[in-house]
Every structure is written in C-alpha cells, then in structure tokens.
Motif scaffolding. Structure first.
Motif, short mmCIF file in Angstrom:
data_model
loop_
_atom_site.label_atom_id
_atom_site.label_comp_id
_atom_site.label_asym_id
_atom_site.label_seq_id
_atom_site.Cartn_x
_atom_site.Cartn_y
_atom_site.Cartn_z
N GLU A 44 -21.04 -85.65 -3.61
CA GLU A 44 -20.78 -84.31 -3.10
C GLU A 44 -20.02 -84.44 -1.78
N ILE A 45 -18.89 -83.73 -1.67
CA ILE A 45 -18.07 -83.74 -0.47
C ILE A 45 -18.24 -82.43 0.31
N LEU A 46 -18.23 -81.31 -0.38
CA LEU A 46 -18.40 -79.98 0.20
C LEU A 46 -19.36 -79.17 -0.65
N LEU A 56 -30.20 -81.69 2.81
CA LEU A 56 -29.89 -82.93 2.09
C LEU A 56 -28.55 -83.52 2.51
N HIS A 57 -28.52 -84.83 2.63
CA HIS A 57 -27.32 -85.61 2.92
C HIS A 57 -27.20 -86.65 1.82
N GLN A 58 -26.07 -87.36 1.80
CA GLN A 58 -25.86 -88.43 0.82
C GLN A 58 -26.10 -87.94 -0.61
N GLU A 72 -27.11 -85.08 -19.50
CA GLU A 72 -28.20 -85.10 -18.54
C GLU A 72 -27.60 -85.20 -17.14
N VAL A 73 -28.18 -84.45 -16.21
CA VAL A 73 -27.70 -84.42 -14.84
C VAL A 73 -28.83 -84.88 -13.92
N THR A 74 -28.54 -85.84 -13.06
CA THR A 74 -29.51 -86.25 -12.04
C THR A 74 -28.86 -86.04 -10.68
N ASN A 75 -29.38 -85.07 -9.94
CA ASN A 75 -28.91 -84.80 -8.59
C ASN A 75 -29.86 -85.46 -7.61
N ARG A 76 -29.29 -86.06 -6.57
CA ARG A 76 -30.11 -86.80 -5.62
C ARG A 76 -29.55 -86.61 -4.22
N GLY A 77 -30.44 -86.46 -3.25
CA GLY A 77 -30.01 -86.34 -1.86
C GLY A 77 -31.11 -86.79 -0.93
N ILE A 168 -20.51 -76.66 3.91
CA ILE A 168 -21.11 -77.84 4.52
C ILE A 168 -20.35 -79.06 4.00
N GLU A 169 -19.88 -79.90 4.93
CA GLU A 169 -19.31 -81.20 4.55
C GLU A 169 -20.46 -82.19 4.51
N THR A 170 -20.70 -82.73 3.35
CA THR A 170 -21.82 -83.62 3.13
C THR A 170 -21.62 -84.95 3.85
N ARG A 171 -22.64 -85.38 4.57
CA ARG A 171 -22.59 -86.69 5.24
C ARG A 171 -23.13 -87.77 4.30
N HIS A 172 -22.42 -88.87 4.23
CA HIS A 172 -22.85 -89.99 3.39
C HIS A 172 -23.13 -91.20 4.26
#
Length: 172
Positions: A44-46, A56-58, A72-77, A168-172
C-alpha cells in the motif's frame, strides 16, 4: 405564504447545488484484468483513512487465486502504538460482466466493492476504489513507489472527487 417561501428556498438551494462543479465520477474499471498477473504481494502506497486500517503502517495485501476464479486476500499492517501486526483474511469474487470489479468479504455478512480502475502496463501498480468512493488505495509491487506515480495518482484522485488532503502515504 410560509409554505410558498419554504418551497422557493428549497428550489433555489437545489438550483444552486446543481450549478456547483461536480467531480468527475470514476465509472470504468480496467477492461482486461489478468487475474494470475494480479496475484502476489502488493504494498500500500496511498489510502484514504478508514477505521479498519487506523494506525497501520507497512501495509501489504497478498492475493492468491482459487480454482473457482475467486481469490483469497490477506491484508497485513503493523500498528506501532500497539507494537503488533494486524491481519485480515477475506475472499474476493468477480462481479459478472464487470472486468476489474470484485465483491470482497472479510467478515460475514459484510462485503464491499473492490474496483481496479487503473493498472500499470506490467502490473507494477494498481489504483483501487470502492463503489461508494469511501475507499481509495494506490498499490505497488515495491514499497518505494516513485514520486511521479504518487503525484499523478493524487491528481487523478482529485479529479475523481476524492479528498486528497485526507490521503495517507503509507510508511514502510
């Protein structure tokens, strides 16, 4: 007389609202989504803020194709305040006669629209929105998307009527 004034005020308000500039609606999804090419890990970038991703970040999304054409979708943060990872697993089903559109369900009976409205030529990025414009994501195959892509996406999001100041710009 009071009823007449009320009706006149209502009619005037509707006329003024109808003259206000309207955002360009996003109605088209990608026309030829290659499901196998879309599978894998996306970063995720934005995003527009939403309750289920608060703090959530990363953030990543991983897609795996099922034999029946669903995936199947696995979302993680990672929540830095809580010091823990958050994971949600769901299922996406294609919407008939609407390439690039899916119904995603993470928790029964709730589901939502997942519409891929733009894809990079080599599936290096994707812009995804919901049916009601409440959700917006820019996803990329790398956590470090180029600045031009982010700026270009924000310009498009603005023209489509999304609140880019809230992005939001996601921080990784």
């Amino acid at each position: 007389m009071r009823l007449f004034k009320t009706c006149l005020a209502l009619a005037t308000s509707l006329l003024i609202a109808g003259c206000a500039p309207q955002p360009t609606p996003v109605t088209d999804t990608v026309t030829n989504l290659d499901a196998e090419a879309y599978m894998g890990t996306w970063y995720e970038i934005l995003r527009l803020p939403n309750s289920f991703q608060e703090g959530l970040h990363q953030v990543t999304a991983e897609y795996r194709l099922n034999e029946d054409g669903t995936f199947e979708v696995t979302n993680r943060g990672y929540n830095r305040e809580k010091g823990q990872w958050s994971t949600a697993v769901g299922k996406a089903s294609p919407v008939e006669d609407m390439p690039g559109s899916f119904t995603v369900q993470f928790q029964w009976p709730f589901s939502g629209g997942y519409n891929v409205v733009e894809l990079g030529e080599d599936y290096e990025y994707a812009i995804v929105i919901s049916n009601d414009h409440d959700y917006f994501w820019l996803l990329a195959r790398s956590p470090n998307a180029p600045r031009w892509l982010i700026d270009q996406t924000l310009a498009k999001a603005s023209s489509w009527g999304f609140d880019i100041d809230a992005m939001i710009e996601t921080r990784h």
